[in-house]
Enzyme design. Structure first.
Site, short mmCIF file in Angstrom:
data_model
loop_
_atom_site.label_atom_id
_atom_site.label_comp_id
_atom_site.label_asym_id
_atom_site.label_seq_id
_atom_site.Cartn_x
_atom_site.Cartn_y
_atom_site.Cartn_z
N HIS A 40 -17.68 15.82 4.91
CA HIS A 40 -16.80 15.70 3.82
C HIS A 40 -17.49 16.40 2.60
O HIS A 40 -16.95 16.91 1.85
CB HIS A 40 -16.66 14.18 3.39
CG HIS A 40 -16.21 13.21 4.28
ND1 HIS A 40 -15.16 13.72 5.08
CD2 HIS A 40 -16.38 11.92 4.81
CE1 HIS A 40 -14.74 12.71 6.08
NE2 HIS A 40 -15.36 11.58 5.86
N ASP A 58 -10.26 16.43 8.01
CA ASP A 58 -11.23 15.79 7.31
C ASP A 58 -10.62 15.10 5.92
O ASP A 58 -9.99 15.69 5.39
CB ASP A 58 -12.32 17.13 6.74
CG ASP A 58 -13.36 16.31 5.85
OD1 ASP A 58 -12.97 15.61 5.02
OD2 ASP A 58 -14.54 16.53 6.27
N HIS A 59 -10.62 13.58 6.32
CA HIS A 59 -9.64 13.11 5.28
C HIS A 59 -9.90 13.62 3.85
O HIS A 59 -9.16 13.21 2.99
CB HIS A 59 -9.51 11.90 5.45
CG HIS A 59 -10.69 10.85 4.92
ND1 HIS A 59 -11.82 10.76 5.58
CD2 HIS A 59 -10.66 10.31 4.00
CE1 HIS A 59 -12.47 9.98 5.08
NE2 HIS A 59 -12.07 9.55 4.04
C1 BG6 Z 1 -15.90 8.37 6.88
C2 BG6 Z 1 -17.21 7.91 7.50
O1 BG6 Z 1 -15.56 9.60 7.65
O2 BG6 Z 1 -15.86 8.46 5.44
C3 BG6 Z 1 -17.30 6.26 6.50
O3 BG6 Z 1 -17.16 7.74 8.58
C4 BG6 Z 1 -17.15 6.44 5.20
O4 BG6 Z 1 -18.68 5.94 6.85
C5 BG6 Z 1 -15.86 7.31 4.93
O5 BG6 Z 1 -17.26 5.34 4.44
C6 BG6 Z 1 -15.61 7.40 3.45
O6 BG6 Z 1 -14.32 7.73 2.95
P1 BG6 Z 1 -13.64 7.25 1.69
O7 BG6 Z 1 -12.32 7.68 1.84
O8 BG6 Z 1 -13.99 5.79 1.84
O9 BG6 Z 1 -14.48 7.80 0.85
#
Ligand code: BG6
Length: 515
Positions: free
Chosen positions: A267, A204-205
């Site tokens: 997230h 989960d990045h």
């Molecule tokens: C991704 C979603 O997991 O996370 C995207 O699929 C979203 O729709 C993105 O825009 C948001 O990540 P970050 O790092 O740009 O906040």
């Protein structure tokens, strides 16, 4: 009014962990190597790790995809990706020359056993040529429908087994981990059929973001906040993930998923778990993940018939963002003209445990908002007695953790305006990464996560039971929404969601934070 707080460390030095461990020798196989994620995130992150000396020369990447590319083609696209998606200049860089020698490519069919035999042979050659010591990291950067196929084939080919007892074999999977409880269980089951849970690293990045890790540091390394981090002092918590982007070219995917399953269920629940969890006994993967899981278990279920009370959905119509006209969601590529998929969600959640009973957590996420802002705001209760004229108009104390952009933490409190009367005004005490750690470059989430996966540290990866618990909680909401699919309110792109979103929180006597 903002008071800047400079951050001081012992003797002005950053306190380093005992040592920054470089990754062990390792071959990374990227399935889906011709895709967007590989070029946008994975290769740039690996190149940065290489430049920082955190992956050694006993390292190799083997791209695997259907497209018939040569090693040179793969290296060329990798270099283009780095130039396009990062600020690094690579064209004539010596380190690029060295790095590119570590990049290899193999074309294959994901569902064909013969391709996995070829893969094994290439890995053996790589072990011999790069000294990668049979350590393997299989990274699934493919569409999710291929996860089961690939893990099954890896298992059938015996590539899930350690070639020797000192080596490791690990599997890294990108989200989505299923689209509901049943598919998540099924996916976990098939992955665990071929790999032990201890070999699996689910990304989960958000957990790789510096600022998200800093929530842990903030809570666990500072004695002054813990005593007030509970229902006795905190009125409520607001989590916001606002994006200015729309669904870009992912309309086909988004139509099936929507804002709740795309961002909130994963997230945002991860952010919530980190904010709400109990301190772990030790800062290690299992105790940390155990505590996060307990939060998910304590999340009060929202029965389907009550989704209207505790959640609200929206969808953007045409409007303007950053001064530029943008189309409605229904006008996006691969989106049905009568779609009811939500692009905006707000929710009021309760955590039923001793720490948080009665303290609501408000979640807000949307696409095509006026501003990109991810923030966690802890709003404290008011002082028990008011002494000063106009004090009731003063905003309560808020601790805001800005995850992105303008990364930092600020504490808002009331102060006396200089002058003869006792007039009060809110002021902010600010910590900003950009100014406090001016000389330290922030690494991308993928750098940290890839390094941790090579090092075998699972703290920042989600465990199978966490994933299933999150879906178990989400399924009532999904059921409630599917009973009333059209209960979605429109909002013009470039606004903070439908007007009903304000009413949603105002009925509790509270307000959304202005970003
Ligand atoms: C991704 C979603 O997991 O996370 C995207 O699929 C979203 O729709 C993105 O825009 C948001 O990540 P970050 O790092 O740009 O906040």
């Amino acid at each position: 009014m903002a008071l800047d707080v400079s951050v001081s460390t012992r003797d002005g030095e950053i306190i380093q962990p005992a040592q920054q461990r470089p990754a062990p020798p390792c071959a990374i196989v990227i399935f889906g190597a011709s895709g967007d994620l590989t070029h946008r995130k994975l290769i740039p992150a690996l190149f940065d790790l290489f430049q920082a000396g955190l992956v050694t020369k006993h390292f190799a990447v083997l791209g695997f995809a259907r497209s018939p590319l040569s090693n040179d083609d793969f290296r060329r696209t990798a270099r283009d990706g780095i130039s396009h998606y990062t600020a690094d200049a690579v064209a004539s860089d010596k380190s690029w020359e060295e790095f590119s020698k570590c990049l290899h490519y193999i074309s294959g069919q994901f569902n064909e056993p013969a391709s996995y035999q070829l893969l094994r042979e290439r890995l053996e050659k790589i072990d011999a040529g790069h000294g990668t010591q049979c350590n393997r990291l299989f990274y699934l950067a493919t569409p999710p429908e291929l996860f089961e196929v690939i893990t099954g084939q890896l298992g059938a080919a015996g590539l899930n087994q350690r070639p020797d007892e000192h080596a490791f074999v690990r599997l890294v999977i990108e989200k989505p981990f299923g689209v509901d409880l049943e598919t998540a269980r099924h996916l976990n089951g098939s992955v665990q059929h071929a790999f032990k849970e201890s070999q699996v690293f689910r990304i989960d990045h958000y957990l790789g973001k510096e600022t998200v890790q800093n929530i842990l540091a903030f809570r666990l390394a500072n004695g002054i906040f813990e005593p007030i981090w509970n229902r006795n002092f905190i009125d409520h918590v607001q989590l916001t993930v606002a994006e200015t982007v729309g669904v870009e070219r992912r309309g086909g995917y988004y139509e099936q998923i929507g804002a709740f399953r795309d961002v909130v269920e994963n997230h945002m629940l991860q952010l919530l778990s980190i904010v709400a969890m109990e301190p772990p006994v030790v800062f290690e993967a299992e105790p940390v993940r155990d505590e996060k899981l307990k939060v998910l278990k304590a999340l009060r279920r929202i029965p389907p018939e009550q989704t209207g009370e505790f959640t609200l959905r929206g969808q953007y119509t045409s409007g303007s963002v950053d001064g530029r006209p943008v189309s409605s969601y229904r006008g996006e590529e691969k989106v049905a003209p009568d779609s009811w998929t939500e692009t905006f969600v707000v929710m009021r959640l309760q955590i039923d445990n001793w720490r948080w009973a009665g303290t609501p957590f408000y979640l807000r996420h949307g696409k095509r908002m006026p501003k990109r802002a991810t923030e966690i705001a802890i709003q404290f209760k008011r002082a028990p007695q008011m002494f000063f004229p106009g004090e009731e108009r003063l905003e309560p104390n808020v601790l805001a953790m800005r995850i992105q952009p303008d990364e930092g933490i600020s504490l808002r409190f009331g102060a006396k305006v200089p002058g003869p009367t006792m007039q009060l005004q809110e002021v902010d005490m600010n910590f900003m990464y950009g100014s406090s750690f001016r000389d330290v470059e922030q690494s991308d989430a993928y750098e940290r996560l890839l390094l941790d996966a090579m090092l075998g540290d699972r703290t920042l990866f989600t465990r199978a039971d966490e994933v299933e618990q999150a879906w178990a909680w989400a399924q009532d909401i999904q059921a409630g929404w599917s009973d009333r699919p059209n209960n979605v309110h429109f909002y013009p792109a470039g606004t903070w969601g439908p007007g009903w979103a304000d009413a949603f929180i105002e009925r509790d006597g509270r307000q959304w934070r202005k970003m």
